[in-house]
Design a protein around this motif. Structure first.
Motif, PDB file in Angstrom:
ATOM      1  N   LYS A   3       0.838  -1.193   0.000  1.00  0.00           N
ATOM      2  CA  LYS A   3       0.000   0.000   0.000  1.00  0.00           C
ATOM      3  C   LYS A   3       0.874   1.244   0.000  1.00  0.00           C
ATOM      4  CE  LYS A   3      -3.921  -2.027   2.371  1.00  0.00           C
ATOM      5  NZ  LYS A   3      -4.809  -1.926   3.524  1.00  0.00           N
ATOM      6  N   ARG A   4       0.317   2.257  -0.570  1.00  0.00           N
ATOM      7  CA  ARG A   4       1.040   3.528  -0.624  1.00  0.00           C
ATOM      8  C   ARG A   4       1.033   4.178   0.759  1.00  0.00           C
ATOM      9  NH1 ARG A   4      -0.486   7.789  -5.123  1.00  0.00           N
ATOM     10  NH2 ARG A   4       0.909   6.510  -6.345  1.00  0.00           N
ATOM     11  N   ASP A   5       2.145   4.803   1.143  1.00  0.00           N
ATOM     12  CA  ASP A   5       2.254   5.484   2.429  1.00  0.00           C
ATOM     13  C   ASP A   5       1.654   6.883   2.306  1.00  0.00           C
ATOM     14  OD1 ASP A   5       2.818   6.090   5.004  1.00  0.00           O
ATOM     15  OD2 ASP A   5       4.972   6.414   4.682  1.00  0.00           O
ATOM     16  N   THR A   6       0.558   7.133   3.032  1.00  0.00           N
ATOM     17  CA  THR A   6      -0.136   8.413   2.926  1.00  0.00           C
ATOM     18  C   THR A   6       0.138   9.317   4.118  1.00  0.00           C
ATOM     19  OG1 THR A   6      -2.081   7.464   3.947  1.00  0.00           O
ATOM     20  CG2 THR A   6      -2.002   7.492   1.525  1.00  0.00           C
ATOM     21  N   ARG A   7       1.069   8.923   4.970  1.00  0.00           N
ATOM     22  CA  ARG A   7       1.343   9.746   6.139  1.00  0.00           C
ATOM     23  C   ARG A   7       2.137  10.985   5.737  1.00  0.00           C
ATOM     24  NH1 ARG A   7       4.233   5.638   9.876  1.00  0.00           N
ATOM     25  NH2 ARG A   7       4.916   4.933   7.844  1.00  0.00           N
ATOM     26  N   VAL A   8       1.855  12.107   6.422  1.00  0.00           N
ATOM     27  CA  VAL A   8       2.550  13.358   6.157  1.00  0.00           C
ATOM     28  C   VAL A   8       3.296  13.756   7.419  1.00  0.00           C
ATOM     29  CG1 VAL A   8       2.281  15.784   5.515  1.00  0.00           C
ATOM     30  CG2 VAL A   8       0.767  14.063   4.551  1.00  0.00           C
ATOM     31  N   ALA A   9       4.526  14.159   7.236  1.00  0.00           N
ATOM     32  CA  ALA A   9       5.316  14.573   8.392  1.00  0.00           C
ATOM     33  C   ALA A   9       4.857  15.933   8.875  1.00  0.00           C
ATOM     34  CB  ALA A   9       6.785  14.631   8.016  1.00  0.00           C
ATOM     35  N   PHE A  10       4.740  16.098  10.182  1.00  0.00           N
ATOM     36  CA  PHE A  10       4.353  17.374  10.773  1.00  0.00           C
ATOM     37  C   PHE A  10       5.602  18.196  11.017  1.00  0.00           C
ATOM     38  CE2 PHE A  10       3.807  19.974  14.596  1.00  0.00           C
ATOM     39  CZ  PHE A  10       2.800  20.813  14.154  1.00  0.00           C
ATOM     40  N   VAL A  11       5.551  19.454  10.592  1.00  0.00           N
ATOM     41  CA  VAL A  11       6.683  20.351  10.787  1.00  0.00           C
ATOM     42  C   VAL A  11       6.228  21.479  11.697  1.00  0.00           C
ATOM     43  CG1 VAL A  11       8.315  21.891   9.656  1.00  0.00           C
ATOM     44  CG2 VAL A  11       7.544  19.811   8.506  1.00  0.00           C
ATOM     45  N   ASN A  12       6.963  21.686  12.762  1.00  0.00           N
ATOM     46  CA  ASN A  12       6.670  22.776  13.679  1.00  0.00           C
ATOM     47  C   ASN A  12       7.054  24.082  13.000  1.00  0.00           C
ATOM     48  OD1 ASN A  12       6.433  24.569  15.747  1.00  0.00           O
ATOM     49  ND2 ASN A  12       7.579  23.351  17.248  1.00  0.00           N
ATOM     50  N   PRO A  13       6.093  25.002  12.782  1.00  0.00           N
ATOM     51  CA  PRO A  13       6.418  26.223  12.045  1.00  0.00           C
ATOM     52  C   PRO A  13       7.417  27.127  12.775  1.00  0.00           C
ATOM     53  CG  PRO A  13       4.159  26.280  12.847  1.00  0.00           C
ATOM     54  CD  PRO A  13       4.687  24.923  13.130  1.00  0.00           C
ATOM     55  N   ILE A  14       7.367  27.153  14.089  1.00  0.00           N
ATOM     56  CA  ILE A  14       8.301  27.994  14.845  1.00  0.00           C
ATOM     57  C   ILE A  14       9.719  27.456  14.710  1.00  0.00           C
ATOM     58  CG2 ILE A  14       8.897  28.860  17.150  1.00  0.00           C
ATOM     59  CD1 ILE A  14       5.865  28.702  17.776  1.00  0.00           C
ATOM     60  N   ALA A  15       9.857  26.137  14.837  1.00  0.00           N
ATOM     61  CA  ALA A  15      11.179  25.526  14.710  1.00  0.00           C
ATOM     62  C   ALA A  15      11.729  25.710  13.303  1.00  0.00           C
ATOM     63  CB  ALA A  15      11.103  24.047  15.061  1.00  0.00           C
ATOM     64  N   ALA A  16      10.864  25.626  12.306  1.00  0.00           N
ATOM     65  CA  ALA A  16      11.306  25.808  10.924  1.00  0.00           C
ATOM     66  C   ALA A  16      11.777  27.240  10.696  1.00  0.00           C
ATOM     67  CB  ALA A  16      10.174  25.474   9.975  1.00  0.00           C
ATOM     68  N   ALA A  17      11.085  28.237  11.291  1.00  0.00           N
ATOM     69  CA  ALA A  17      11.481  29.635  11.142  1.00  0.00           C
ATOM     70  C   ALA A  17      12.824  29.888  11.807  1.00  0.00           C
ATOM     71  CB  ALA A  17      10.419  30.542  11.729  1.00  0.00           C
ATOM     72  N   ARG A  18      13.030  29.275  12.957  1.00  0.00           N
ATOM     73  CA  ARG A  18      14.306  29.453  13.651  1.00  0.00           C
ATOM     74  C   ARG A  18      15.448  28.804  12.870  1.00  0.00           C
ATOM     75  NH1 ARG A  18      12.137  28.209  19.700  1.00  0.00           N
ATOM     76  NH2 ARG A  18      11.265  30.270  20.098  1.00  0.00           N
ATOM     77  N   ALA A  19      15.162  27.673  12.269  1.00  0.00           N
ATOM     78  CA  ALA A  19      16.199  26.950  11.532  1.00  0.00           C
ATOM     79  C   ALA A  19      16.635  27.718  10.287  1.00  0.00           C
ATOM     80  CB  ALA A  19      15.691  25.568  11.149  1.00  0.00           C
ATOM     81  N   SER A  20      15.712  28.486   9.694  1.00  0.00           N
ATOM     82  CA  SER A  20      16.063  29.220   8.476  1.00  0.00           C
ATOM     83  C   SER A  20      16.911  30.442   8.772  1.00  0.00           C
ATOM     84  CB  SER A  20      14.797  29.630   7.722  1.00  0.00           C
ATOM     85  OG  SER A  20      14.062  30.551   8.494  1.00  0.00           O
ATOM     86  N   GLY A  21      17.027  30.844  10.007  1.00  0.00           N
ATOM     87  CA  GLY A  21      17.891  31.961  10.366  1.00  0.00           C
ATOM     88  C   GLY A  21      17.098  33.224  10.625  1.00  0.00           C
ATOM     89  N   PRO A  22      17.791  34.292  11.021  1.00  0.00           N
ATOM     90  CA  PRO A  22      17.079  35.533  11.303  1.00  0.00           C
ATOM     91  C   PRO A  22      16.528  36.164  10.038  1.00  0.00           C
ATOM     92  CG  PRO A  22      19.442  35.863  11.499  1.00  0.00           C
ATOM     93  CD  PRO A  22      19.226  34.399  11.237  1.00  0.00           C
ATOM     94  N   ARG A  23      15.379  36.836  10.175  1.00  0.00           N
ATOM     95  CA  ARG A  23      14.741  37.484   9.035  1.00  0.00           C
ATOM     96  C   ARG A  23      15.265  38.902   8.893  1.00  0.00           C
ATOM     97  NH1 ARG A  23       8.429  36.673   8.685  1.00  0.00           N
ATOM     98  NH2 ARG A  23       8.728  35.705   6.670  1.00  0.00           N
ATOM     99  N   GLU A  24      15.181  39.383   7.703  1.00  0.00           N
ATOM    100  CA  GLU A  24      15.566  40.768   7.470  1.00  0.00           C
ATOM    101  C   GLU A  24      14.366  41.652   7.789  1.00  0.00           C
ATOM    102  OE1 GLU A  24      17.069  41.304   3.564  1.00  0.00           O
ATOM    103  OE2 GLU A  24      18.362  39.540   3.712  1.00  0.00           O
ATOM    104  N   PRO A  25      14.578  42.780   8.444  1.00  0.00           N
ATOM    105  CA  PRO A  25      13.454  43.653   8.773  1.00  0.00           C
ATOM    106  C   PRO A  25      12.836  44.247   7.501  1.00  0.00           C
ATOM    107  CG  PRO A  25      15.527  44.671   9.410  1.00  0.00           C
ATOM    108  CD  PRO A  25      15.843  43.289   8.937  1.00  0.00           C
ATOM    109  N   THR A  26      11.496  44.243   7.462  1.00  0.00           N
ATOM    110  CA  THR A  26      10.800  44.751   6.281  1.00  0.00           C
ATOM    111  C   THR A  26      10.375  46.195   6.452  1.00  0.00           C
ATOM    112  OG1 THR A  26       8.729  43.891   7.137  1.00  0.00           O
ATOM    113  CG2 THR A  26       9.960  42.491   5.609  1.00  0.00           C
ATOM    114  N   GLY A  27      10.044  46.628   7.670  1.00  0.00           N
ATOM    115  CA  GLY A  27       9.566  47.977   7.909  1.00  0.00           C
ATOM    116  C   GLY A  27      10.616  48.844   8.560  1.00  0.00           C
TER     117      GLY A  27
END
Length: 174
Positions: A3-27
């Protein structure tokens, strides 16, 4: 075949934002916002506040004036309605008085001079007739009520008999 695997991995959005590094200020930064060229001085700000308060007070004055006009209109309408109702009442009373005078005045067939005792006896006769009429009306309505009650009691008795018969039939079957 599997059978095909239909499970989707859950990604914590806060952890993903931290992992991508600091954001550049827009305003603008806080320092830039405070040092902007269109920022009013303290005196200008106080002047703006005073003007806005004056506007709100003029608006309140206008609303109060409109409320007073509305109250005056209401008073006038009430007075006119009261006067109209008083006029109607007084005209009705006048008509009643005229009718009473006509009914009290002697008819052509009777003697021209009637004593007060005769008029009193006539008044008593009229009152007695009215009482009799009221009693008849009340008696007829009460007799209708009693007839309706009798019908209801007969219906309930017949229902009870039917219910007893059904119970006895069921007990015989069992």
């Amino acid at each position: 075949m599997g059978k095909r695997d239909t499970r989707v991995a859950f990604v914590n959005p806060i952890a993903a934002a931290r992992a991508s590094g600091p954001r550049e200020p827009t305003g603008p930064t806080i320092v830039e916002f405070l040092n902007r060229p269109g920022r009013p001085t303290w005196e200008e700000y106080q002047e703006q506040l005073r003007k806005s308060q004056e506007k709100s007070s003029t608006m309140a004055q206008w609303e109060e004036k409109m409320n007073e006009q509305f109250r005056d209109d209401l008073k006038k309408n009430r007075e006119s309605l009261l006067n109209a109702s008083k006029d109607k009442k007084s005209s009705k009373e006048k008509k009643k008085k005229m009718k009473k005078k006509r009914s009290r005045s002697p008819s052509s067939s009777s003697t021209p001079h009637t004593s007060s005792s005769d008029s009193d006896s006539e008044d008593e006769k009229i009152k007695k007739k009215k009482k009799k009429r009221k009693k008849k009306r009340h008696h007829s309505s009460s007799s209708e009520d009693s007839d309706a009650e009798e019908r209801r009691s007969k219906k309930t008795k017949s229902k009870k008999k039917r219910h007893k018969k059904k119970k006895s039939r069921k007990s015989e079957k069992d």
